[in-house]
Write an enzyme that holds these catalytic residues in place. Structure first.
Site, short mmCIF file in Angstrom:
data_model
loop_
_atom_site.label_atom_id
_atom_site.label_comp_id
_atom_site.label_asym_id
_atom_site.label_seq_id
_atom_site.Cartn_x
_atom_site.Cartn_y
_atom_site.Cartn_z
N HIS A 17 -27.83 -6.96 -3.32
CA HIS A 17 -27.87 -6.07 -2.06
C HIS A 17 -26.66 -5.48 -1.86
O HIS A 17 -26.65 -4.23 -1.32
CB HIS A 17 -28.19 -7.13 -0.81
CG HIS A 17 -29.56 -7.62 -0.79
ND1 HIS A 17 -29.82 -9.10 -0.47
CD2 HIS A 17 -30.67 -7.01 -0.95
CE1 HIS A 17 -31.19 -9.18 -0.48
NE2 HIS A 17 -31.70 -8.09 -0.74
N LYS A 41 -42.98 -13.94 9.81
CA LYS A 41 -42.61 -14.25 8.70
C LYS A 41 -41.65 -15.52 8.75
O LYS A 41 -41.06 -15.67 10.03
CB LYS A 41 -41.79 -13.35 8.01
CG LYS A 41 -42.57 -12.20 7.26
CD LYS A 41 -41.44 -11.17 6.39
CE LYS A 41 -41.30 -11.43 5.02
NZ LYS A 41 -40.63 -10.65 4.40
N ARG A 90 -35.35 -3.25 -9.17
CA ARG A 90 -35.12 -4.18 -10.23
C ARG A 90 -35.83 -3.91 -11.20
O ARG A 90 -35.54 -3.88 -12.63
CB ARG A 90 -35.30 -5.32 -9.90
CG ARG A 90 -34.35 -5.98 -8.90
CD ARG A 90 -34.51 -7.81 -8.71
NE ARG A 90 -35.81 -7.84 -7.84
CZ ARG A 90 -36.29 -8.27 -6.97
NH1 ARG A 90 -35.09 -8.88 -6.10
NH2 ARG A 90 -37.30 -8.33 -6.44
N SER A 128 -34.03 -12.89 -3.65
CA SER A 128 -33.86 -13.88 -2.63
C SER A 128 -34.48 -15.16 -2.64
O SER A 128 -34.17 -16.41 -2.50
CB SER A 128 -34.13 -13.15 -1.27
OG SER A 128 -33.06 -12.40 -1.14
#
Length: 158
Positions: A17, A41, A90, A128
């Site tokens: 990040h 979440k 990614r 993460s």
């Protein structure tokens, strides 16, 4: 004046990040890191904790700010004078997901553009969710996240 929004949960903030933020800070006049807060979440860190870590880790960039938002990101961007969303990529799986999301955001706000920034190779495996899992087993995460994140995660897991 170009202003970009870099949204994410940042739970936790990783070196990947930070790499995207650093690179974006050289491209855009302003970069607003938006910590997403979705009440549906489950996060390791509260929105305020994540925001504080983002602010601490980005304070060296004069043109980077950070905020929390519970809104659709296109609404937040419009209210805050930005029409560029930044997304780190990614791999091809990330791209497929983010591409579809960019089309939806464009439909919601025709002025919104999405800029994809591919990760540097050394950050390809940093994710993460994997960091949280590794940390839960006592694994070494110090090469994936800054020291303040390592310490915060240790404190949460005690």
């Amino acid at each position: 004046m170009s202003k970009a929004i870099f949204p994410g949960s940042f739970d936790p903030m990783t070196y990947g990040h930070l790499n995207i933020i650093e690179r974006a800070s050289k491209i855009f006049d302003e970069v607003d890191v938006v910590v997403a807060h979705n009440i549906n979440k489950k996060y390791m860190f509260s929105a305020e904790e994540r925001l504080n870590m983002v602010k601490e880790l980005t304070k060296c960039y004069k043109n980077v700010t950070a905020h929390i938002s519970e809104k659709l990101i296109v609404e937040y961007a419009k209210e805050n004078g930005a029409n560029v969303l930044l997304r780190g990529i990614r791999n091809s799986i990330d791209f497929a997901y983010e591409f579809d999301l960019s089309l939806m955001n464009k439909k919601l706000n025709s002025d919104m553009e999405t800029v994809f920034i591919p990760t540097e190779q050394k950050f390809l495996t940093i994710k993460s969710s994997a960091i949280k899992e590794l940390a839960s087993f006592g694994g070494n995460i110090s090469e994936m996240v800054p020291e303040i994140v390592v310490e915060a995660m240790k404190a949460k897991m005690m």
